[in-house]
Design an enzyme around this catalytic site. Sequence first.
Site, PDB file in Angstrom:
ATOM      1  N   GLY A 158      -4.567 -41.618  77.271  1.00 50.19           N
ATOM      2  CA  GLY A 158      -3.572 -41.423  76.231  1.00 50.19           C
ATOM      3  C   GLY A 158      -3.680 -40.089  75.530  1.00 50.19           C
ATOM      4  O   GLY A 158      -2.772 -39.676  74.810  1.00 50.19           O
ATOM      5  N   LYS A 171      -9.084 -32.830  76.760  1.00 46.08           N
ATOM      6  CA  LYS A 171      -8.945 -34.007  75.912  1.00 46.08           C
ATOM      7  C   LYS A 171      -8.386 -33.597  74.549  1.00 46.08           C
ATOM      8  O   LYS A 171      -8.950 -32.720  73.886  1.00 46.08           O
ATOM      9  CB  LYS A 171     -10.298 -34.705  75.725  1.00 46.08           C
ATOM     10  CG  LYS A 171     -10.206 -36.011  74.939  1.00 46.08           C
ATOM     11  CD  LYS A 171     -11.519 -36.768  74.979  1.00 46.08           C
ATOM     12  CE  LYS A 171     -11.420 -38.090  74.220  1.00 46.08           C
ATOM     13  NZ  LYS A 171     -12.679 -38.856  74.272  1.00 46.08           N
ATOM     14  N   ASP A 225      -0.308 -39.914  69.255  1.00 42.80           N
ATOM     15  CA  ASP A 225       0.268 -38.586  69.483  1.00 42.80           C
ATOM     16  C   ASP A 225      -0.459 -37.791  70.553  1.00 42.80           C
ATOM     17  O   ASP A 225      -0.104 -36.638  70.827  1.00 42.80           O
ATOM     18  CB  ASP A 225       0.294 -37.790  68.176  1.00 42.80           C
ATOM     19  CG  ASP A 225      -1.056 -37.804  67.462  1.00 42.80           C
ATOM     20  OD1 ASP A 225      -2.087 -37.759  68.149  1.00 42.80           O
ATOM     21  OD2 ASP A 225      -1.080 -37.873  66.218  1.00 42.80           O
ATOM     22  N   GLY A 226      -1.491 -38.379  71.163  1.00 40.89           N
ATOM     23  CA  GLY A 226      -2.204 -37.678  72.223  1.00 40.89           C
ATOM     24  C   GLY A 226      -3.101 -36.550  71.744  1.00 40.89           C
ATOM     25  O   GLY A 226      -3.603 -35.770  72.550  1.00 40.89           O
ATOM     26  N   ASP A 248     -13.253 -49.759  79.861  1.00 38.55           N
ATOM     27  CA  ASP A 248     -12.570 -48.491  80.117  1.00 38.55           C
ATOM     28  C   ASP A 248     -13.420 -47.295  79.725  1.00 38.55           C
ATOM     29  O   ASP A 248     -13.053 -46.150  80.012  1.00 38.55           O
ATOM     30  CB  ASP A 248     -11.218 -48.442  79.395  1.00 38.55           C
ATOM     31  CG  ASP A 248     -11.345 -48.725  77.907  1.00 38.55           C
ATOM     32  OD1 ASP A 248     -11.699 -49.870  77.564  1.00 38.55           O
ATOM     33  OD2 ASP A 248     -11.095 -47.822  77.094  1.00 38.55           O
ATOM     34  N   ASP A 260     -17.026 -40.680  77.169  1.00 41.25           N
ATOM     35  CA  ASP A 260     -16.222 -41.067  76.009  1.00 41.25           C
ATOM     36  C   ASP A 260     -17.076 -41.262  74.752  1.00 41.25           C
ATOM     37  O   ASP A 260     -17.314 -42.375  74.300  1.00 41.25           O
ATOM     38  CB  ASP A 260     -15.414 -42.345  76.301  1.00 41.25           C
ATOM     39  CG  ASP A 260     -14.343 -42.105  77.350  1.00 41.25           C
ATOM     40  OD1 ASP A 260     -13.972 -40.948  77.570  1.00 41.25           O
ATOM     41  OD2 ASP A 260     -13.874 -43.086  77.959  1.00 41.25           O
TER      42      ASP A 260
END
Length: 635
Positions: free
Chosen positions: A102, A123, A135-136, A286, A296
């Site tokens: 995302g 990222k 909003d990414g 994930d 992450d």
Amino acid sequence: NIQFHNRNLINLPVDKEITNYSREVKDAIFSRVNPQPLVNPKLVAYSNSALQLLGLSNQNNELDNQLTEYFSGNKLIPGSDPAAHCYCGHQFGSFAGQLGDGAAISLGEVINPLNERWELQLKGAGNTPYSRNSDGRKVLRSSIREFLASEFMHGLGIPTTRSATCISSDSTVVRDPMYEGKPINEPCTVISRIAPNFFRFGSFEIFKPKDPYDGPYGREGPSVNNNELKKQLLDHILLYYPHIQSSSNDKTDVYISWFKEVIDRTIQLVARWQAVGFVHGVLNTDNMSIMGLSIDYGPYAFMEAYDSDYVSNGSDGSGRYAFKHQPAVVKWNLKRLAEAIDPLVDLATGYEIIEEVYDNQYESTYQSILSDKLGISQSIYKNHDPKLIDDLLETMQETHADYTDTFYALTLYITDIETNRLSTSEARELLLDRIVDRCFDSNAVIGLLKRKMRIHRLGMKPQQVQQLWEIVSNESEEVISEMFNGAPADAIKREIGEEKRKLDIQMSCARDIELYQSLPANQKKLIDREKWIIWIDRYIKLIDLDNTNIQRLDKMKTNNPSFMLRNWILQDAIDAASNEDYDKVRKLLEMSLSPYDPKYSTFTTTTNDNNNNVVSSYCRKTPSNVTDLICTCSS
């Protein structure tokens, strides 16, 4: 001069829709999407070590302008083919359906001068089809945390994704850092990430059907039951496991061998996390790499005062991802992977493999690392004092000892004996002084307790929790269900039980705060010293017995870091960067890549470093007034 050859988009299906809007993406692994530009991008920091994986070097800052433009996403690197990955995941134990990249956009797979392949990803580069309602973008504070954690983990020698650059800007987004209804504008920031690939356990969960027990509201993956695509994906991932890909002509055997290696890599990873006190914070499926990498970095922490119940994520009020739970959660995630790759590896076979190897292999790996950290052969402490490690951790917890500095103090003890030629009694006193000095004082402990209370906050009034707990503990399931309008009794019991757990934590912390507030200033240190005398004397006895361990000191030096990337240090560097002073981030990066360097130890009183103001401010024991810091998933 970067050379791209993107096997991901060549070998795997790409979403036919090219318009960038949030949607479910069926029967595709990637969606093409371009980064969105930033206003006035600014290079916060870069890791030359990570850039070299791409065949680049910026040793003399000659590439600063190009890095800023291309690695912010403002310009596309020639040959890149940007795309976002579709994946699903179990989040906090529940299947969340389609998630995907995302806020991350892969530029492609780079072939460096050594003919190695590295996927390059941005990222925070803007929204994608997987952004849902977001909003990414990523903000400065979370981006600095991930940038530094990636390189610090590499410095520790623990498998990880890498981060080459951190680039902020004048573009802003609104965030609520503590989810307290206090939104603020924060600068948009992009980091570049590098890994062999960014496939996750959740990459295979796009094929997941609804769970039968979820009823009509259950979720399924966007490519549910597409076993042909599942096989295509696994065959592609085998390219990253060439030794397994060619190991047999029987595809089932190959798949089983691959699954066993994923399990092995994952066990090695979590054992090493536990050994350095790393708490990931969001161990969803994930966020689990199919390559056995740390990936992450969100609301993570490297534990300071040892607490097996430590929760790094302020959003994890359930404590699901507490430090002590990580090995069990990782095993649970592996079972979800076994379900996701069925029938390529039969589910019963997948479960059986996990049960056969996980617990014993994890314990064996963890004990081996702890043995090296202690400088004592496993055979010695297992035969002569099998509770030595358990009692060490218990003593640490009771005295609120700094996890990293306790082990480093043991390294210094052996150095004093073997290198500095101190007598055992002299070295013992120094060891005792060092460890006790790194036990948190009463004010620091009170900060920790208040932090714990904030994370495990109640969702209802204490009196109400107690009353409901009495009911669900004593009434039949029929009565409980009837009282709550027919809701399932087991669900009600779980919810009330969770509130009761939080209430118990609140009451325990309140009692302890009262205790430490009433404790005379030096009393805690005296109590801590008495407890450590008992354990240290046991330790020295075993060291003397283990007199043939000639590699002891070398193993300790490579397993006990002198420097730890503590949350308060990160926050200080972030605060400076928020005022466009990036020197602390850059110095912290240098320190993070050399975490075993003795000059960065908190026990070092002098330094020859030219930038010794930053070094000396970070190479000291944790101040008492920073132990209540909380980090959330807000990014």
